[in-house]
Design a protein around this motif. Structure first.
Motif, PDB file in Angstrom:
ATOM      1  N   TYR A  44      28.857  14.470 -14.077  1.00  0.00           N
ATOM      2  CA  TYR A  44      28.740  13.032 -13.878  1.00  0.00           C
ATOM      3  C   TYR A  44      27.880  12.717 -12.655  1.00  0.00           C
ATOM      4  CZ  TYR A  44      32.489  12.450 -17.284  1.00  0.00           C
ATOM      5  OH  TYR A  44      33.240  12.473 -18.427  1.00  0.00           O
ATOM      6  N   ASP A  45      26.880  11.871 -12.850  1.00  0.00           N
ATOM      7  CA  ASP A  45      26.078  11.389 -11.739  1.00  0.00           C
ATOM      8  C   ASP A  45      26.889  10.348 -10.971  1.00  0.00           C
ATOM      9  OD1 ASP A  45      23.946  11.092 -10.075  1.00  0.00           O
ATOM     10  OD2 ASP A  45      22.492  10.584 -11.634  1.00  0.00           O
ATOM     11  N   ILE A  46      26.362   9.892  -9.835  1.00  0.00           N
ATOM     12  CA  ILE A  46      27.152   8.980  -9.001  1.00  0.00           C
ATOM     13  C   ILE A  46      27.427   7.652  -9.699  1.00  0.00           C
ATOM     14  CG2 ILE A  46      26.270  10.017  -6.892  1.00  0.00           C
ATOM     15  CD1 ILE A  46      24.586   7.463  -6.532  1.00  0.00           C
ATOM     16  N   GLU A  47      26.591   7.282 -10.683  1.00  0.00           N
ATOM     17  CA  GLU A  47      26.837   6.043 -11.406  1.00  0.00           C
ATOM     18  C   GLU A  47      28.154   6.105 -12.170  1.00  0.00           C
ATOM     19  OE1 GLU A  47      23.325   6.204 -13.655  1.00  0.00           O
ATOM     20  OE2 GLU A  47      22.115   5.047 -12.253  1.00  0.00           O
ATOM     21  N   PHE A  48      28.608   7.327 -12.483  1.00  0.00           N
ATOM     22  CA  PHE A  48      29.841   7.495 -13.225  1.00  0.00           C
ATOM     23  C   PHE A  48      30.974   8.056 -12.369  1.00  0.00           C
ATOM     24  CE2 PHE A  48      27.042   6.822 -16.693  1.00  0.00           C
ATOM     25  CZ  PHE A  48      27.819   6.410 -17.756  1.00  0.00           C
ATOM     26  N   SER A  49      30.650   8.862 -11.383  1.00  0.00           N
ATOM     27  CA  SER A  49      31.700   9.496 -10.582  1.00  0.00           C
ATOM     28  C   SER A  49      31.886   8.837  -9.220  1.00  0.00           C
ATOM     29  CB  SER A  49      31.358  10.975 -10.362  1.00  0.00           C
ATOM     30  OG  SER A  49      30.174  11.111  -9.606  1.00  0.00           O
ATOM     31  N   GLY A  50      30.962   7.942  -8.838  1.00  0.00           N
ATOM     32  CA  GLY A  50      30.994   7.383  -7.497  1.00  0.00           C
ATOM     33  C   GLY A  50      30.219   8.279  -6.545  1.00  0.00           C
ATOM     34  N   GLY A  51      29.670   7.719  -5.484  1.00  0.00           N
ATOM     35  CA  GLY A  51      28.910   8.508  -4.535  1.00  0.00           C
ATOM     36  C   GLY A  51      28.061   7.606  -3.663  1.00  0.00           C
ATOM     37  N   ASN A 110      23.088   6.402 -16.423  1.00  0.00           N
ATOM     38  CA  ASN A 110      22.710   5.348 -17.370  1.00  0.00           C
ATOM     39  C   ASN A 110      21.776   5.861 -18.459  1.00  0.00           C
ATOM     40  OD1 ASN A 110      24.210   3.246 -16.327  1.00  0.00           O
ATOM     41  ND2 ASN A 110      22.654   2.676 -14.840  1.00  0.00           N
ATOM     42  N   SER A 111      20.993   6.890 -18.161  1.00  0.00           N
ATOM     43  CA  SER A 111      20.110   7.478 -19.169  1.00  0.00           C
ATOM     44  C   SER A 111      20.915   8.079 -20.320  1.00  0.00           C
ATOM     45  CB  SER A 111      19.229   8.563 -18.529  1.00  0.00           C
ATOM     46  OG  SER A 111      18.369   8.018 -17.569  1.00  0.00           O
ATOM     47  N   ALA A 158      21.584   5.316 -22.767  1.00  0.00           N
ATOM     48  CA  ALA A 158      20.343   4.996 -23.486  1.00  0.00           C
ATOM     49  C   ALA A 158      19.987   6.083 -24.491  1.00  0.00           C
ATOM     50  CB  ALA A 158      19.205   4.813 -22.489  1.00  0.00           C
ATOM     51  N   ALA A 159      20.144   7.350 -24.100  1.00  0.00           N
ATOM     52  CA  ALA A 159      19.802   8.467 -24.985  1.00  0.00           C
ATOM     53  C   ALA A 159      20.713   8.499 -26.207  1.00  0.00           C
ATOM     54  CB  ALA A 159      19.888   9.792 -24.221  1.00  0.00           C
ATOM     55  N   ILE A 160      22.026   8.332 -25.990  1.00  0.00           N
ATOM     56  CA  ILE A 160      22.974   8.361 -27.102  1.00  0.00           C
ATOM     57  C   ILE A 160      22.686   7.242 -28.095  1.00  0.00           C
ATOM     58  CG2 ILE A 160      25.391   7.968 -27.735  1.00  0.00           C
ATOM     59  CD1 ILE A 160      25.046  10.718 -26.679  1.00  0.00           C
ATOM     60  N   LEU A 161      22.504   6.014 -27.597  1.00  0.00           N
ATOM     61  CA  LEU A 161      22.264   4.878 -28.489  1.00  0.00           C
ATOM     62  C   LEU A 161      20.916   4.999 -29.195  1.00  0.00           C
ATOM     63  CD1 LEU A 161      23.659   1.925 -26.341  1.00  0.00           C
ATOM     64  CD2 LEU A 161      24.763   3.131 -28.228  1.00  0.00           C
ATOM     65  N   THR A 162      19.921   5.558 -28.503  1.00  0.00           N
ATOM     66  CA  THR A 162      18.609   5.771 -29.132  1.00  0.00           C
ATOM     67  C   THR A 162      18.717   6.739 -30.303  1.00  0.00           C
ATOM     68  OG1 THR A 162      17.448   5.372 -27.047  1.00  0.00           O
ATOM     69  CG2 THR A 162      16.241   6.570 -28.748  1.00  0.00           C
ATOM     70  N   ILE A 163      19.426   7.831 -30.094  1.00  0.00           N
ATOM     71  CA  ILE A 163      19.566   8.838 -31.149  1.00  0.00           C
ATOM     72  C   ILE A 163      20.406   8.311 -32.300  1.00  0.00           C
ATOM     73  CG2 ILE A 163      20.576  11.087 -31.674  1.00  0.00           C
ATOM     74  CD1 ILE A 163      17.801  11.048 -30.243  1.00  0.00           C
ATOM     75  N   ILE A 164      21.437   7.528 -31.997  1.00  0.00           N
ATOM     76  CA  ILE A 164      22.240   6.937 -33.071  1.00  0.00           C
ATOM     77  C   ILE A 164      21.357   6.055 -33.950  1.00  0.00           C
ATOM     78  CG2 ILE A 164      24.016   5.193 -33.526  1.00  0.00           C
ATOM     79  CD1 ILE A 164      25.655   6.373 -31.283  1.00  0.00           C
ATOM     80  N   ALA A 216      11.572  13.565 -12.527  1.00  0.00           N
ATOM     81  CA  ALA A 216      12.906  14.133 -12.738  1.00  0.00           C
ATOM     82  C   ALA A 216      13.801  13.169 -13.507  1.00  0.00           C
ATOM     83  CB  ALA A 216      13.537  14.495 -11.391  1.00  0.00           C
ATOM     84  N   SER A 217      13.766  11.889 -13.133  1.00  0.00           N
ATOM     85  CA  SER A 217      14.614  10.910 -13.816  1.00  0.00           C
ATOM     86  C   SER A 217      14.190  10.720 -15.274  1.00  0.00           C
ATOM     87  CB  SER A 217      14.563   9.564 -13.081  1.00  0.00           C
ATOM     88  OG  SER A 217      13.234   9.084 -13.006  1.00  0.00           O
ATOM     89  N   VAL A 218      12.884  10.796 -15.540  1.00  0.00           N
ATOM     90  CA  VAL A 218      12.392  10.673 -16.920  1.00  0.00           C
ATOM     91  C   VAL A 218      12.811  11.888 -17.737  1.00  0.00           C
ATOM     92  CG1 VAL A 218      10.320  10.593 -18.361  1.00  0.00           C
ATOM     93  CG2 VAL A 218      10.464   9.191 -16.300  1.00  0.00           C
ATOM     94  N   ARG A 219      12.739  13.084 -17.128  1.00  0.00           N
ATOM     95  CA  ARG A 219      13.137  14.304 -17.845  1.00  0.00           C
ATOM     96  C   ARG A 219      14.623  14.294 -18.188  1.00  0.00           C
ATOM     97  NH1 ARG A 219       9.448  16.744 -14.233  1.00  0.00           N
ATOM     98  NH2 ARG A 219      11.129  17.350 -12.809  1.00  0.00           N
ATOM     99  N   GLU A 220      15.447  13.683 -17.328  1.00  0.00           N
ATOM    100  CA  GLU A 220      16.872  13.580 -17.620  1.00  0.00           C
ATOM    101  C   GLU A 220      17.110  12.776 -18.893  1.00  0.00           C
ATOM    102  OE1 GLU A 220      18.727  11.899 -14.225  1.00  0.00           O
ATOM    103  OE2 GLU A 220      18.479  13.684 -12.959  1.00  0.00           O
ATOM    104  N   PHE A 221      16.194  11.861 -19.204  1.00  0.00           N
ATOM    105  CA  PHE A 221      16.294  11.067 -20.424  1.00  0.00           C
ATOM    106  C   PHE A 221      15.601  11.749 -21.592  1.00  0.00           C
ATOM    107  CE2 PHE A 221      14.358   7.692 -23.120  1.00  0.00           C
ATOM    108  CZ  PHE A 221      15.524   7.153 -23.638  1.00  0.00           C
ATOM    109  N   ALA A 222      14.447  12.375 -21.320  1.00  0.00           N
ATOM    110  CA  ALA A 222      13.624  12.927 -22.393  1.00  0.00           C
ATOM    111  C   ALA A 222      14.213  14.207 -22.974  1.00  0.00           C
ATOM    112  CB  ALA A 222      12.203  13.187 -21.886  1.00  0.00           C
ATOM    113  N   PHE A 223      14.761  15.090 -22.126  1.00  0.00           N
ATOM    114  CA  PHE A 223      15.270  16.364 -22.634  1.00  0.00           C
ATOM    115  C   PHE A 223      16.383  16.176 -23.668  1.00  0.00           C
ATOM    116  CE2 PHE A 223      18.339  19.940 -22.073  1.00  0.00           C
ATOM    117  CZ  PHE A 223      17.607  20.894 -22.762  1.00  0.00           C
ATOM    118  N   PRO A 224      17.406  15.353 -23.387  1.00  0.00           N
ATOM    119  CA  PRO A 224      18.418  15.123 -24.430  1.00  0.00           C
ATOM    120  C   PRO A 224      17.828  14.484 -25.679  1.00  0.00           C
ATOM    121  CG  PRO A 224      19.243  14.424 -22.292  1.00  0.00           C
ATOM    122  CD  PRO A 224      17.782  14.704 -22.115  1.00  0.00           C
ATOM    123  N   LEU A 225      16.783  13.647 -25.514  1.00  0.00           N
ATOM    124  CA  LEU A 225      16.165  13.028 -26.685  1.00  0.00           C
ATOM    125  C   LEU A 225      15.518  14.067 -27.587  1.00  0.00           C
ATOM    126  CD1 LEU A 225      14.422   9.679 -25.675  1.00  0.00           C
ATOM    127  CD2 LEU A 225      16.543  10.036 -26.927  1.00  0.00           C
TER     128      LEU A 225
END
Length: 300
Positions: free
Chosen positions: A38-45, A186-187, A190-196, A256-265
């Motif tokens: 979990y990134d800080i958006e989900f775990s806090g930080g 947050n990516s 976006a990735a899950i909904l895009t693939i769905i 790096a932030s784009v790759r976090e979205f693109a790799f799962p896609l």
């Protein structure tokens, strides 16, 4: 190719990957790393934006201090181009630890004065809300798609089979996030909904051809499904290849932030194509078999 005759092989491949997913999550949890990363958006930080005002080495001078004083070996350090500034994203929320870390950085690099340009925190309350919203979005999207396909094809089994394929794609995406420890942020939503959305579009194309062939050429369910998948196979593969080319370029050339979205896609496009061809229609076939068996029992 007889897709229906080989359906147990396709089901087994998916079940093995899903089993590995849950095993990886269990191993991560037992190892104290959490089910998912979990990134800080989900775990806090917190995010620290520092101006170090001199040359430095991230790996030998900054990261050891992050690990020692912030206690976070998974922290992300980003360099601001053409400056001496850095952005440190860490799961640490303790203000005292952050203050001590900044003091040690100043001591290590012989800095004086205030080096903190900005300091932002994400509370666990906000992160819990994000997790809930992500689940609501996925569940609500699946329910609406089930209703839409049910109404469009006038057959609940089509909708149910499509949802099974969507659940399959979500679990395969979780496999990627669990095994490769891709940060959940947050990516991820976006990735899950895009693939769905991508997967359901491909599945509907196959289902449309099945419905048309049942009306035009008739025959057994197995013959109709095999013919329908064969007729739409080239389109599905060509669409997936063109999409993969662009997503793969994002993964190679992006930040790096784009790759976090693109790799799962990349994995999601492959999984969505696989489920549309090898999972959705065979699941519909199995549901048809069960429904016929139940009607036969009811009449005897």
């Amino acid at each position: 190719m007889n897709y229906i005759q080989n359906r147990k092989i396709f089901f087994s491949i998916s079940l093995i990957l899903i089993a590995i997913c849950f095993a990886a999550m269990g191993i991560n949890y037992v190892g104290g790393r959490g089910l998912l990363n979990y990134d800080i958006e989900f775990s806090g930080g917190s995010i620290l934006h520092l101006d170090l005002m001199t040359d430095f080495n991230v790996e030998t001078e900054i990261m050891p201090l992050v690990i020692e004083y912030l206690g976070d070996d998974s922290a992300v350090i980003q360099l601001v181009p053409d400056t001496h500034q850095i952005m440190i994203t860490t799961k640490t929320t303790d203000a005292t630890m952050r203050t001590e870390f900044v003091k040690q950085v100043q001591k290590e690099l012989n800095l004086t004065g205030n080096i903190i340009l900005a300091e932002d925190s994400v509370s666990p309350t906000i992160s819990t809300e994000l997790q809930a919203n992500a689940m609501y979005a996925i569940v609500l999207g699946s329910i609406l798609m089930l209703i839409y396909i049910w109404v469009r094809f006038k057959d609940f089994k089509f909708g149910a089979a499509a949802v099974v394929a969507l659940v399959h794609d979500v679990l395969i995406m979780l496999f990627v996030y669990a095994v490769f420890r891709v940060p959940i942020n947050n990516s991820f939503i976006a990735a899950i909904l895009t693939i769905i959305g991508y997967s359901i579009n491909d599945t509907i194309i196959v289902f449309d051809r099945i419905r048309e062939n049942r009306r035009v050429i008739g025959g057994s369910d197995e013959e109709v499904i095999n013919k329908s998948i064969s007729q739409t196979l080239t389109r599905s593969i060509n669409t997936s290849i063109t999409t993969l080319i662009m997503v793969a370029l994002l993964n190679i050339c992006g930040t790096a932030s784009v790759r976090e979205f693109a790799f799962p896609l990349v994995i999601g496009v492959i999984s969505g194509t696989y489920s549309s061809i090898f999972i959705a229609s065979p699941v519909w076939f199995e549901m048809r078999k069960i429904a016929k068996r139940m009607r036969k029992k009811a009449t005897t």
